[in-house]
Design a protein around this motif. Structure first.
Motif, short mmCIF file in Angstrom:
data_model
loop_
_atom_site.label_atom_id
_atom_site.label_comp_id
_atom_site.label_asym_id
_atom_site.label_seq_id
_atom_site.Cartn_x
_atom_site.Cartn_y
_atom_site.Cartn_z
N ASP A 162 -21.97 41.79 -49.68
CA ASP A 162 -21.17 40.61 -49.32
C ASP A 162 -21.24 40.36 -47.81
O ASP A 162 -21.75 41.17 -47.05
N GLU A 163 -20.70 39.22 -47.40
CA GLU A 163 -20.80 38.79 -46.01
C GLU A 163 -20.07 39.74 -45.06
O GLU A 163 -20.52 39.97 -43.93
N ALA A 164 -18.97 40.30 -45.53
CA ALA A 164 -18.21 41.23 -44.69
C ALA A 164 -19.06 42.46 -44.33
O ALA A 164 -19.05 42.93 -43.19
N HIS A 165 -19.79 42.96 -45.33
CA HIS A 165 -20.67 44.11 -45.10
C HIS A 165 -21.77 43.74 -44.10
O HIS A 165 -22.05 44.51 -43.17
N ILE A 166 -22.37 42.58 -44.29
CA ILE A 166 -23.45 42.12 -43.41
C ILE A 166 -22.96 42.01 -41.97
O ILE A 166 -23.61 42.48 -41.04
N GLN A 167 -21.79 41.41 -41.80
CA GLN A 167 -21.25 41.23 -40.44
C GLN A 167 -20.91 42.56 -39.79
O GLN A 167 -21.17 42.75 -38.59
N LEU A 168 -20.33 43.47 -40.56
CA LEU A 168 -19.99 44.80 -40.03
C LEU A 168 -21.25 45.53 -39.59
O LEU A 168 -21.29 46.12 -38.50
N CYS A 169 -22.28 45.47 -40.42
CA CYS A 169 -23.53 46.17 -40.08
C CYS A 169 -24.23 45.50 -38.90
O CYS A 169 -24.87 46.19 -38.09
N GLN A 170 -24.12 44.19 -38.79
CA GLN A 170 -24.71 43.49 -37.65
C GLN A 170 -24.03 43.92 -36.34
O GLN A 170 -24.70 44.12 -35.32
N ALA A 171 -22.71 44.07 -36.40
CA ALA A 171 -21.97 44.52 -35.21
C ALA A 171 -22.40 45.93 -34.82
O ALA A 171 -22.58 46.25 -33.64
N LYS A 172 -22.59 46.79 -35.83
CA LYS A 172 -23.06 48.16 -35.55
C LYS A 172 -24.48 48.15 -35.00
O LYS A 172 -24.81 48.93 -34.09
N LEU A 173 -25.33 47.28 -35.55
CA LEU A 173 -26.70 47.17 -35.08
C LEU A 173 -26.75 46.74 -33.62
O LEU A 173 -27.54 47.27 -32.83
N ASP A 174 -25.88 45.81 -33.25
CA ASP A 174 -25.84 45.35 -31.85
C ASP A 174 -25.51 46.50 -30.92
O ASP A 174 -26.10 46.63 -29.83
N VAL A 175 -24.58 47.37 -31.34
CA VAL A 175 -24.21 48.53 -30.52
C VAL A 175 -25.38 49.51 -30.43
O VAL A 175 -25.68 50.04 -29.35
N LEU A 176 -26.05 49.74 -31.56
CA LEU A 176 -27.18 50.67 -31.56
C LEU A 176 -28.31 50.18 -30.65
O LEU A 176 -28.94 50.97 -29.94
N LEU A 177 -28.56 48.87 -30.66
CA LEU A 177 -29.60 48.31 -29.80
C LEU A 177 -29.24 48.46 -28.32
O LEU A 177 -30.10 48.76 -27.49
N GLU A 178 -27.96 48.26 -28.02
CA GLU A 178 -27.50 48.46 -26.64
C GLU A 178 -27.64 49.93 -26.24
O GLU A 178 -28.07 50.25 -25.13
N GLN A 179 -27.29 50.80 -27.18
CA GLN A 179 -27.41 52.24 -26.92
C GLN A 179 -28.86 52.63 -26.68
O GLN A 179 -29.16 53.48 -25.82
N GLN A 180 -29.79 52.02 -27.41
CA GLN A 180 -31.21 52.31 -27.23
C GLN A 180 -31.68 51.94 -25.82
O GLN A 180 -32.42 52.69 -25.19
N VAL A 181 -31.22 50.79 -25.34
CA VAL A 181 -31.56 50.37 -23.98
C VAL A 181 -31.00 51.36 -22.97
O VAL A 181 -31.70 51.81 -22.05
N ASP A 182 -29.74 51.74 -23.15
CA ASP A 182 -29.10 52.64 -22.20
C ASP A 182 -29.75 54.03 -22.21
O ASP A 182 -30.00 54.61 -21.14
N LEU A 183 -30.00 54.56 -23.39
CA LEU A 183 -30.60 55.90 -23.48
C LEU A 183 -32.02 55.88 -22.93
O LEU A 183 -32.43 56.80 -22.22
N SER A 184 -32.77 54.83 -23.24
CA SER A 184 -34.13 54.71 -22.70
C SER A 184 -34.11 54.68 -21.18
O SER A 184 -34.91 55.36 -20.51
N THR A 185 -33.19 53.90 -20.62
CA THR A 185 -33.07 53.81 -19.16
C THR A 185 -32.72 55.16 -18.56
O THR A 185 -33.32 55.59 -17.56
N ALA A 186 -31.79 55.86 -19.20
CA ALA A 186 -31.37 57.16 -18.68
C ALA A 186 -32.50 58.18 -18.72
O ALA A 186 -32.68 58.98 -17.80
#
Length: 200
Positions: A140-164
């Motif tokens: 359902d849409e709620a699941h999709i939106q929740l996972c998209q929010a988590k994906l956004d955090v993971l992508l940000e984390q990837q940038v930060d960890l790569s930089t570090a």
């Protein structure tokens, strides 16, 4: 290209190659030269990817207990292979920076470069599988939106960890930080230190 740009590309390649068949028994076909760091990075992520799916399978509540025990032993072997490979990657960095003279005020990092790269490989897997969740047609849409929010955090984390990681490698190369690697001393895999094994 920075080291982590190269690593993230190789991780993506390994994960994509695995999912062509999506089978934990698929033989690895590492496209890189055996002694290269690229070979080790591809192998590292392949091991992580297979283990990710083994961890999924073993959580099936209806799994046969005998099959589950076999999977647990396979996961244990995979963990040992993963640890050995991380240490091999750290050996590469030690050779690469062997001639660097640490500055008098050089500092020690909390972890070696390879253990940070280990986390980057796992992060690539989280991103791949979270993205899959955002593309599900049976959720359902709620699941999709929740996972998209988590994906956004993971992508940000990837940038930060790569930089570090890239900054850590720059600091080691400049002598501002130095490497000190402690080998993983896993006692439960060693017949001479696991009491269940040596008391038999």
């Amino acid at each position: 290209m920075t080291f982590t740009e190269k690593a993230n590309q190789i991780f993506q390649q390994a994960i994509r190659d695995y999912h062509l068949k999506d089978d934990v028994d698929t033989p690895i076909n590492n496209p890189y030269e055996r002694e290269s760091i690229e070979y080790s990075l591809y192998l590292k992520c392949w091991i992580d990817t297979v283990q990710w799916h083994l961890e999924d399978i073993i959580r099936d509540p209806h799994i046969d207990p005998t099959e589950a025990l076999g999977l647990k032993r396979r996961i244990d072997r995979s963990n040992q292979d993963r640890t050995d490979l991380v240490e091999e990657i750290d050996t590469y960095f030690r050779r690469t920076y062997a001639d660097v003279k640490a500055l008098p005020d050089a500092r020690l990092n909390t972890e070696s470069p390879a253990w940070a790269i280990d986390r980057l490989s796992i992060l690539a897997l989280k991103i791949w599988h979270m993205k899959e969740q955002t593309e599900r047609k049976d959720a359902d849409e709620a699941h999709i939106q929740l996972c998209q929010a988590k994906l956004d955090v993971l992508l940000e984390q990837q940038v930060d960890l790569s930089t570090a990681i890239d900054q850590l490698l720059e600091d080691i190369e400049a002598g501002r930080k130095y490497m000190k690697v402690y080998r993983q001393m896993k006692m439960y895999n060693d017949p001479s230190t696991n009491p269940i094994l040596y008391k038999k």
